[in-house]
Design an enzyme around this catalytic site. Sequence first.
Site, short mmCIF file in Angstrom:
data_model
loop_
_atom_site.label_atom_id
_atom_site.label_comp_id
_atom_site.label_asym_id
_atom_site.label_seq_id
_atom_site.Cartn_x
_atom_site.Cartn_y
_atom_site.Cartn_z
N ASP A 67 0.90 -1.29 -0.23
CA ASP A 67 -0.06 0.04 -0.07
C ASP A 67 0.91 1.21 0.03
O ASP A 67 1.79 1.39 0.69
CB ASP A 67 -0.82 -0.10 1.37
CG ASP A 67 -1.74 1.36 1.50
OD1 ASP A 67 -1.99 1.95 0.28
OD2 ASP A 67 -2.12 1.57 2.57
N ASN A 69 -0.76 4.53 -0.34
CA ASN A 69 -1.41 5.73 -0.04
C ASN A 69 -2.11 5.61 1.29
O ASN A 69 -3.00 6.51 1.43
CB ASN A 69 -2.41 6.22 -1.13
CG ASN A 69 -3.53 5.06 -1.49
OD1 ASN A 69 -3.53 4.19 -0.63
ND2 ASN A 69 -4.53 5.52 -2.20
N ASP A 71 -4.19 3.97 2.74
CA ASP A 71 -5.83 3.39 2.88
C ASP A 71 -6.01 2.16 3.33
O ASP A 71 -6.94 1.65 3.44
CB ASP A 71 -6.52 3.47 1.41
CG ASP A 71 -6.24 2.96 0.46
OD1 ASP A 71 -5.22 2.10 0.76
OD2 ASP A 71 -6.95 2.94 -0.42
N ASP A 75 -1.90 -1.14 -3.95
CA ASP A 75 -2.12 -0.55 -5.02
C ASP A 75 -1.19 -0.75 -6.14
O ASP A 75 0.09 -1.26 -5.86
CB ASP A 75 -2.32 0.87 -4.90
CG ASP A 75 -1.38 1.82 -3.62
OD1 ASP A 75 0.05 1.40 -4.11
OD2 ASP A 75 -1.72 2.20 -2.69
N ASP A 246 -9.74 -16.70 -15.72
CA ASP A 246 -10.58 -17.08 -14.55
C ASP A 246 -11.61 -18.19 -14.73
O ASP A 246 -12.38 -18.11 -15.89
CB ASP A 246 -10.96 -15.86 -13.81
CG ASP A 246 -11.74 -16.25 -12.57
OD1 ASP A 246 -11.07 -16.51 -11.87
OD2 ASP A 246 -13.19 -16.08 -12.71
N GLU A 308 -7.21 -21.11 -15.51
CA GLU A 308 -7.38 -21.67 -14.03
C GLU A 308 -8.30 -22.94 -14.13
O GLU A 308 -9.29 -22.94 -14.55
CB GLU A 308 -8.31 -20.68 -13.28
CG GLU A 308 -8.37 -21.08 -11.75
CD GLU A 308 -9.55 -20.65 -10.91
OE1 GLU A 308 -9.77 -20.73 -9.72
OE2 GLU A 308 -10.58 -20.21 -11.77
C1 GLC Z 1 -11.70 -17.90 -9.68
C2 GLC Z 1 -11.07 -16.95 -8.72
C3 GLC Z 1 -11.61 -16.73 -7.27
C4 GLC Z 1 -13.05 -16.23 -7.89
C5 GLC Z 1 -13.74 -17.17 -8.70
C6 GLC Z 1 -14.86 -16.44 -9.33
O1 GLC Z 1 -11.63 -19.27 -9.11
O2 GLC Z 1 -9.75 -17.52 -8.54
O3 GLC Z 1 -10.90 -16.03 -6.54
O4 GLC Z 1 -13.67 -16.13 -6.63
O5 GLC Z 1 -13.27 -17.47 -9.85
O6 GLC Z 1 -14.70 -15.33 -10.22
#
Ligand code: GLC
Length: 589
Positions: A67, A69, A71, A75, A246, A308
């Site tokens: 981080d 800034n 918060d 970032d 993803d 993934e």
């Molecule tokens: C994938 C991501 C996970 C997310 C899911 C829905 O598994 O790694 O973090 O919650 O997709 O997008």
Amino acid sequence: MGPKPSLRLVRQGIEIVVLALTVASFSGCSPHPNTASPAVQQQTAANATPWWKHALIYEIYPRSFQDTNGDGVGDINGIIQRLDYLQGMGVNAIWLTPIYPSPLADFGYDISNYEAIDPLYGSMADFDRLVADAKSHHIRVIMDMVLNHTSDQSPWFIESRSSRNNPKRDWYIWRNGKGPGIPPNNWQSDFGHSAWTYDATTKQWYYHKFYAAQPDLNWHNPEVQKAMFDACRFWLDRGVAGFRLDAIPELFEDPTFQDEKILPGKNAFGDPNEDQSRTENLPEVHEVMRQLRKLVDSYPGDRVLIGETYLSNIQEQLMWYGKNNDELQLPMDMQVGFINKLDVDQFRTRINEAETGLNGNMPLFVFDNHDNERSWDRYGDGKHNAAIARIVATLLLTTRATAMTYYGQEIGMVTTPPKTRAEVQDPVGKIGWPKDKGRDGERTPMQWDTSKNAGFSTAVKTWLPIPPSYKTVNIQVESGQPDSLLNWYKQLIALHKNNPAIHDGQNIMVDASDPNVLSYLRKNPGVGPSVLVAMNFTSKPHTVAYALQTQGIQGSTATALLEDDGMSKTVDLNHVMLPPFAVFIGAVQ
Ligand code: GLC
Ligand code: CA
């Protein structure tokens, strides 16, 4: 733990049945002509061996890295600030989990605008500076791309839900219920309970494989594909090195919308256990992958597609490279890293399958990510965790696979789950509490040093608490300890890069019936020594006698390439004594 039913499938060894459905045709998604800037083109001059083949890819959860800034949330400028560290470690590419504008129902995996940066993390100018600065550190930037679903706050979904005849209605998956209050079918969300949410305005239900705030896009609609490919182009044009896709096996659903089969038992949310063959791994996804590959290949510099992909066996893994090696270059192999116990037989089998069963393609091994308890805890026995973490590092970096690591793995960060439900941030933990505490535990801030908030932030309160371990487990302290886990990683990374046998040699299992010690030979592809890697997976000492003549090894000794606890520099191959959980990596010829 773990929110991933797909991962649970892997654990339970359930075969996913792939339905034979017709492949939709996708027009209007031909690859874009190369519009990369001259700078990008220069960055990616043609290379015989693509860079990703032997890379170390480092996953950053930007909220938790650095981080700047104050918060309490990490970032983009924080990542820029830590590029020296990443370069020093030998990282070739960073994968950033989503930093697009998002209402943060799933911390960025619910995207409301695919072509912008959330102000929480910085500006587009910051992002461009990150790509440029990373390049001068010889580090590439990989974006997370969420193709399966958007946020329910995306303008596309807001339009879609506004009326049944809105032009965007068919961008999402809307169905009538089976009766009042009864969803269209029994499909369940990966985040618990029904995957359908009723929308009172239009009196229909929308489908969401994940959280209700993450409606699934309808990939049978060519307009959806065009919009998402445009988003990919946007980032490729800005110089990103590729995407981590993803939840990619979830892209399509069975268009018959029949119920899923119910398997014995209950899932982590207490719901019936479904086989998910109607909502995962439908064959249509492969045509989209081929089109996406054409798109990234139309750019210079070996842009890469990483998936993934939680899959249950090597045959399924192979499918994601494409019949003609024209889909993903690196579908993640979760079958090795998520065995979740030090079982010699299973590691031997799975590593060997990745070596011999992928049609010469490159495996990508992953032991840690933002969705699962850290490997420190999944593999640790509570007593020898430090030694076991060295074994995990060795498995990751001395096999032939491309290596993916997660921030904090290199120092042995510990999973630190929330103590009370009120503290939980992750939607999975909110739904699953107390049985499933969600994923906050593996997303705690990076532990840089012994100062306030572990050097992560100057905020009074960080978005997740700093784990108490930070006083001893941090980059600063471990950098100064020659025998720290961090220095073990650094040495292994150097071998992974520079030792020809470890870099690219064949991986041959030796002493292959030993139930306690996992041993393999990495054969030098040219002339020069090969490397023997041996790991004692048990808490008792074991002595191994190696017969390596059939592998062309004539010498009777091995010379250690790394300092190993309690082992001498030169060992007699007929009598290699390995203390509990010891690792031996030695040159043989
Ligand atoms: C994938 C991501 C996970 C997310 C899911 C829905 O598994 O790694 O973090 O919650 O997709 O997008
Ligand atoms: Ca889907």
